[in-house]
Design a protein around this motif. Structure first.
Motif, short mmCIF file in Angstrom:
data_model
loop_
_atom_site.label_atom_id
_atom_site.label_comp_id
_atom_site.label_asym_id
_atom_site.label_seq_id
_atom_site.Cartn_x
_atom_site.Cartn_y
_atom_site.Cartn_z
N UNK A 2 0.83 -1.20 0.00
CA UNK A 2 0.00 0.00 0.00
C UNK A 2 0.86 1.25 0.00
N UNK A 3 0.48 2.24 -0.81
CA UNK A 3 1.16 3.53 -0.85
C UNK A 3 0.24 4.57 -0.21
N UNK A 4 0.77 5.29 0.74
CA UNK A 4 0.00 6.30 1.48
C UNK A 4 0.52 7.68 1.12
N UNK A 238 9.52 -6.16 14.29
CA UNK A 238 8.98 -6.04 12.94
C UNK A 238 7.82 -7.00 12.69
N UNK A 239 7.86 -8.20 13.21
CA UNK A 239 6.78 -9.16 12.98
C UNK A 239 5.46 -8.69 13.59
N UNK A 240 5.51 -7.73 14.50
CA UNK A 240 4.30 -7.21 15.13
C UNK A 240 3.76 -5.99 14.39
N UNK A 241 4.42 -5.61 13.29
CA UNK A 241 4.09 -4.38 12.59
C UNK A 241 3.57 -4.68 11.19
N UNK A 242 2.95 -3.67 10.58
CA UNK A 242 2.54 -3.75 9.19
C UNK A 242 3.34 -2.70 8.42
N UNK A 243 3.52 -2.94 7.12
CA UNK A 243 4.35 -2.06 6.31
C UNK A 243 3.55 -1.47 5.17
N UNK A 244 3.94 -0.27 4.77
CA UNK A 244 3.39 0.40 3.60
C UNK A 244 4.51 1.25 3.03
N UNK A 245 4.18 2.10 2.05
CA UNK A 245 5.17 3.02 1.50
C UNK A 245 4.56 4.40 1.36
N UNK A 246 5.43 5.41 1.37
CA UNK A 246 4.95 6.76 1.11
C UNK A 246 5.23 7.13 -0.34
N UNK A 248 7.45 8.82 -1.64
CA UNK A 248 8.87 8.80 -2.00
C UNK A 248 9.41 7.38 -2.11
N UNK A 249 8.56 6.40 -1.81
CA UNK A 249 9.00 5.02 -1.86
C UNK A 249 9.61 4.51 -0.58
N UNK A 250 9.62 5.30 0.48
CA UNK A 250 10.17 4.85 1.75
C UNK A 250 9.26 3.81 2.39
N UNK A 251 9.86 2.82 3.03
CA UNK A 251 9.07 1.87 3.81
C UNK A 251 8.58 2.54 5.08
N UNK A 252 7.28 2.41 5.34
CA UNK A 252 6.67 2.92 6.55
C UNK A 252 6.22 1.76 7.40
N UNK A 253 6.43 1.85 8.70
CA UNK A 253 6.01 0.82 9.64
C UNK A 253 4.90 1.36 10.52
N UNK A 254 4.07 0.44 11.01
CA UNK A 254 2.96 0.89 11.84
C UNK A 254 2.43 -0.26 12.68
N UNK A 255 1.68 0.09 13.71
CA UNK A 255 0.96 -0.91 14.51
C UNK A 255 -0.28 -1.33 13.73
#
Length: 363
Positions: A2-4, A238-246, A248-255
């Protein structure tokens, strides 16, 4: 993946920062939830909490300071933060190396081969029983450290020794010098020792940060904390997180269960205090502020958010809140900014004023 876009990222952070809707939570819980509030300007956190909490009573925060349940201390980025007593004790050791490195970035040449451990011991002894201003401590120790100016000694010690600034500094409406004492003396408990295995404090910081600033990149986490050594902590959770991108293509982490509102969710006008972490807590601040105005975030400017973005600065003098737009305001913008500004003036003046001035929009 997902891109945000910036709007989606902004709405997520606003929701977590209690800026989409004022929260009905105790002041202590709000300070803990926000992972502290930058507070080198002693009165600024009051405006920050007023914008975030329903029916905020500033005397509640003052009571928490005098009751020693929240403290003012140097932590993230080697800046003064208002944090809970529990967080101050739990986080200080994890920040020690960063505090020293940032201090050395200023004083390395001045300090030369100074024995920092001995200087810290002398400072701790001088600040163990009686709160003092740091220049006063510097003068007390000047004979023992003749190569250093008293002001330099005091500033260096804020990084070498776990200290808190004691009331009335930071109390609502009070003007007082920054008098410091050992955190252990003030709180009756020692600072938590460094972890001997793994990085549990670092892991907790990652999760606490994402809970209030996410989705975010590891560079954002580093910009907020000042800590370079968190990749291991990120990997551990990391296994407890979800990932997306902004964008700029940076990986974003989140709960995974953290709020991520629809990007079209209305964002009310909000007034932020100087150095609010909503803006400073990111390496990429584009979710809230245009690049042309990024420099204002470190200059002490107070921001006005319109539709979730920095749209103006504000100041207050003799009960009048003055708003200076950074972009064109619509008629609706001016109405909403004026209404919120009058409420802020009423709060800051103790109910004596509702005066607001909004300058002309830039052409």
């Amino acid at each position: 993946m997902t891109v945000l876009d910036a709007r989606a990222l902004g709405r997520a952070a606003l929701a977590r920062q209690f800026l989409l809707a004022r929260a009905e939570v105790p002041v202590l819980d709000a300070v803990a939830h926000l992972a502290g509030m930058q507070a080198q300007e002693p009165q600024e956190p009051y405006a920050g909490l007023w914008s975030r909490l329903a029916a905020f009573d500033p005397t509640e925060l003052s009571a928490l300071l005098t009751d020693r349940r929240v403290v003012r201390t140097h932590l993230m980025r080697r800046t003064v933060h208002l944090v809970t007593a529990d967080d101050a004790l739990a986080w200080r050791s994890r920040h020690d190396a960063m505090l020293v490195q940032r201090m050395l970035g200023v004083y390395r040449r001045t300090l030369g081969d100074t024995d920092l451990a001995a200087l810290a011991a002398d400072g701790a002894a001088a600040l163990r029983d009686e709160p003092r201003t740091m220049p006063e401590v510097g003068r007390l120790l000047a004979d023992r450290w003749p190569g250093l100016a008293p002001r330099e000694i005091g500033d260096v010690l804020t990084s070498l020794v776990p200290l808190v600034q004691v009331p009335p500094r930071g109390v609502w409406g009070a003007t007082a010098p920054a008098r410091c004492v050992l955190a252990e003396t003030w709180l009756g408990r020692p600072v938590d020792p460094p972890a001997t295995g793994g990085d549990p404090v670092g892991e907790a910081l990652v999760l606490r940060y994402l809970a209030v600033f996410g989705p975010a990149a590891t560079a954002d986490l580093r910009a907020w904390s000042g800590l370079a050594g968190l990749p291991g902590a990120v990997d551990a959770v990391r296994e407890r997180l979800v990932a997306s991108r902004d964008g700029r293509g940076r990986e974003l982490l989140d709960l995974p269960d953290a709020p991520r509102p629809d990007p079209d969710t209305p964002a009310p006008v909000r007034f932020l205090p100087a150095f609010d972490n909503l803006v400073l807590g990111y390496d990429d601040r584009s979710r809230f502020v245009d690049d042309a105005h990024r420099g204002l975030s470190v200059s002490g400017a107070r921001f006005v958010l319109v539709d979730g973005r920095v749209a103006a600065t504000w100041s207050v003098e003799e009960g009048t809140v003055t708003v200076t737009p950074l972009r064109a305001f619509s008629r609706a913008d001016r109405t909403d900014v004026g209404e919120e500004g009058r409420a802020l003036a009423h709060f800051l003046s103790g109910g004596e004023s509702r005066r607001v001035t909004i300058a002309a929009s830039p052409r």
